[in-house]
Design a protein around this motif. Structure first.
Motif, short mmCIF file in Angstrom:
data_model
loop_
_atom_site.label_atom_id
_atom_site.label_comp_id
_atom_site.label_asym_id
_atom_site.label_seq_id
_atom_site.Cartn_x
_atom_site.Cartn_y
_atom_site.Cartn_z
N ASN A 92 -3.45 -2.91 -1.29
CA ASN A 92 -3.60 -3.46 0.26
C ASN A 92 -2.56 -2.66 1.17
OD1 ASN A 92 -5.31 -5.84 -0.31
ND2 ASN A 92 -3.59 -7.16 -0.92
N TYR A 93 -1.59 -2.27 0.71
CA TYR A 93 -0.79 -1.55 1.58
C TYR A 93 -1.41 0.08 1.75
CZ TYR A 93 2.86 -5.10 1.37
OH TYR A 93 3.40 -6.11 1.25
N SER A 94 -1.67 0.55 0.68
CA SER A 94 -2.31 1.87 0.81
C SER A 94 -3.73 1.53 1.75
CB SER A 94 -2.55 2.21 -0.45
OG SER A 94 -3.53 1.33 -1.04
N ARG A 95 -4.45 0.71 1.58
CA ARG A 95 -5.65 0.62 2.34
C ARG A 95 -5.31 0.31 3.83
NH1 ARG A 95 -8.97 -5.07 2.45
NH2 ARG A 95 -10.42 -4.40 3.99
N LEU A 96 -4.30 -0.26 4.36
CA LEU A 96 -4.20 -0.45 5.48
C LEU A 96 -3.43 0.84 6.20
CD1 LEU A 96 -0.77 -1.09 6.50
CD2 LEU A 96 -1.31 -3.16 5.31
N GLY A 98 -4.65 3.63 5.53
CA GLY A 98 -5.87 4.46 5.88
C GLY A 98 -6.77 4.12 6.84
N SER A 99 -6.49 2.81 7.18
CA SER A 99 -7.48 1.86 8.17
C SER A 99 -6.98 2.47 9.40
CB SER A 99 -7.05 0.56 8.13
OG SER A 99 -7.97 -0.30 9.17
N PRO A 100 -8.09 2.83 10.47
CA PRO A 100 -7.92 3.08 11.81
C PRO A 100 -7.72 2.17 12.76
CG PRO A 100 -10.29 3.55 11.28
CD PRO A 100 -9.55 3.34 9.71
N GLU A 101 -8.33 0.83 12.30
CA GLU A 101 -8.10 -0.31 12.94
C GLU A 101 -6.63 -0.76 12.88
OE1 GLU A 101 -10.26 -0.19 10.59
OE2 GLU A 101 -12.18 -0.17 11.65
N PHE A 102 -5.92 -0.51 11.84
CA PHE A 102 -4.46 -0.97 11.87
C PHE A 102 -3.58 -0.04 12.87
CE2 PHE A 102 -0.46 0.51 9.80
CZ PHE A 102 0.08 -0.66 9.89
N TRP A 103 -4.00 1.26 12.67
CA TRP A 103 -3.17 2.24 13.40
C TRP A 103 -3.45 1.87 15.00
CZ3 TRP A 103 1.03 4.21 11.46
CH2 TRP A 103 0.95 4.52 10.17
N GLN A 104 -4.57 1.64 15.31
CA GLN A 104 -4.88 1.11 16.85
C GLN A 104 -4.29 0.02 17.05
OE1 GLN A 104 -6.89 2.92 18.94
NE2 GLN A 104 -6.44 1.26 20.45
N ALA A 105 -4.31 -0.99 16.34
CA ALA A 105 -3.45 -2.33 16.42
C ALA A 105 -1.99 -1.99 16.64
CB ALA A 105 -3.74 -3.38 15.56
N LEU A 106 -1.63 -1.14 15.94
CA LEU A 106 -0.05 -0.75 15.75
C LEU A 106 0.17 -0.25 16.92
CD1 LEU A 106 2.65 -1.03 14.16
CD2 LEU A 106 2.22 1.06 13.24
N LYS A 107 -0.65 0.73 17.46
CA LYS A 107 -0.46 1.36 18.87
C LYS A 107 -0.30 0.44 19.72
CE LYS A 107 -2.76 5.04 21.72
NZ LYS A 107 -4.05 5.76 21.96
N ASN A 108 -1.37 -0.28 20.16
CA ASN A 108 -1.36 -1.35 20.91
C ASN A 108 -0.13 -2.29 21.13
OD1 ASN A 108 -4.04 -0.43 21.59
ND2 ASN A 108 -4.99 -1.87 20.68
N THR A 109 0.36 -2.69 19.96
CA THR A 109 1.58 -3.49 19.87
C THR A 109 2.75 -2.84 20.46
OG1 THR A 109 0.48 -4.67 17.95
CG2 THR A 109 2.98 -4.86 18.51
N LEU A 287 -5.04 -8.65 14.50
CA LEU A 287 -5.88 -8.11 13.44
C LEU A 287 -5.60 -8.99 12.17
CD1 LEU A 287 -7.47 -5.82 12.21
CD2 LEU A 287 -5.57 -4.49 11.88
N MET A 288 -4.15 -9.34 11.91
CA MET A 288 -3.78 -10.16 10.81
C MET A 288 -4.57 -11.59 10.81
SD MET A 288 -0.12 -11.18 9.56
CE MET A 288 0.09 -11.93 11.25
N TYR A 289 -4.68 -12.14 11.85
CA TYR A 289 -5.63 -13.42 12.26
C TYR A 289 -7.09 -13.28 11.53
CZ TYR A 289 -8.00 -17.14 14.16
OH TYR A 289 -8.97 -18.27 14.49
#
Length: 329
Positions: A92-96, A98-109, A287-289
């Motif tokens: 799960n950690y390696s998948r997130l 490599g996920s662009p949605e995660f990096w976009q959400a982290l950037k917004n946060t 995103l987690m929700y």
């Protein structure tokens, strides 16, 4: 006085009697004196036990369960039958990662926290200085007015601000049009959606920090200001060399609480934009929700939660280190 056998007088015998009695008799029991160190420790642990049990059951146990959940592929099938959950290790950690949605959400946060946090602290300090000034009148009234947004339901505030941001009928664009400015589509434009949410969050949260700053300002001795004034320091120098250093612990507390809260951004984008447009307001918690309760990928959502926890832990450590370095300097 008759001498005793061996040449000792009555006075010597009376003087030696308490020592002899203490040597042969057990120490008297203390009913109202200071307790021993062991009994004090036992009493302390006894008083702490209920709180420690509650913290262990409702904090550490769920955290451990979430960590275990993040190492599995727990999904909607496992909700019905937990035996369907499989151990997947760090997948799960390696998948997130490599996920662009995660990096976009982290950037917004990060943008929300790094822009909204300092703005909220600055607005809170400015409001505290105003309502705590000697010449200020109706202090209680203004403190109440500024504090009301904080105690108002966040969902209700978000709905009201969504109407204020309406591109055609909103009050903000109406006022901008009065001065010849064509207002943007605040919540529909990816460039303006996140700043619009930041502005609303600053307005809602600065009242709480303002009260903490007011308490910190009232704790500063007036002698320091008088001494600085006698040395010829003006208002700006007194603020820089007296107010800010004396507000150091208050500033650290307010900064930590504000940043931790802003890293958990959820309700504002959930109500106002649903994470859009084009993911411009999707936060890590939102995103987690969505992963956990919309798509039922609970293991993946738990991995997101732990990554956010590590980010907040590192950021708190950085703030403590900066504060300590500033205090030493």
């Amino acid at each position: 006085m008759s001498p005793l056998p061996g040449g000792a007088s009555d006075i010597d015998a009376v003087a030696e009697a308490p020592a002899a009695y203490a040597a042969v008799s057990p120490p008297p029991r203390r009913w109202f004196g200071r307790p021993s160190l062991e009994s004090a420790n036992a009493a302390g642990w006894l008083f702490l036990a209920p709180a420690l049990v509650l913290i262990g059951v409702f904090f550490f146990l769920p955290v451990a369960a979430s960590l275990l959940l993040s190492l599995t592929d727990f999904d909607i099938y496992a909700v019905g039958d937990p035996s369907y959950a499989r151990f997947v290790g760090l997948r799960n950690y390696s998948r997130l990662i490599g996920s662009p949605e995660f990096w976009q959400a982290l950037k917004n946060t990060f943008i929300f926290a790094l822009a909204g946090g300092p703005l909220t602290v600055a607005a809170s300090l400015a409001a505290a200085l105003l309502v705590n000034a000697r010449l200020a009148r109706f202090r209680g009234f203004f403190r109440t007015i500024y504090f009301i947004p904080f105690v108002t339901t966040l969902v209700a505030v978000s709905v009201v601000w969504r109407y204020l941001y309406h591109p055609q009928y909103g009050l903000i664009n109406y006022l901008l049009a009065k001065v010849g400015i064509h207002g943007p589509d605040w919540l529909g434009d990816p460039r303006w959606a996140l700043p619009a949410i930041i502005l609303m969050s600053v307005w809602k949260n600065f009242g709480y920090n303002m009260l903490i700053f007011v308490a910190g300002l009232q704790a500063i001795p007036a002698d320091l200001y008088e001494a600085a004034q006698l040395d010829g320091a003006g208002p700006l120098l007194r603020f820089r060399h007296v107010t800010l250093p004396m507000l150091g612990p208050t500033m650290l507390f307010v900064g930590l609480v504000t940043m931790i809260g802003y890293f958990q951004l959820f309700a504002e984008p959930y109500v106002m934009t649903q994470g859009g447009p084009l993911g411009a307001t999707t936060s890590v918690v939102l995103l987690m929700y969505e992963e956990g309760f919309r798509w039922w990928r609970m293991g993946y959502a738990a991995a997101l939660a732990f990554v956010l926890f590590i980010v907040m832990l590192l950021w708190t450590a950085i703030q403590f280190r900066l504060q300590r370095r500033g205090a030493v300097a």
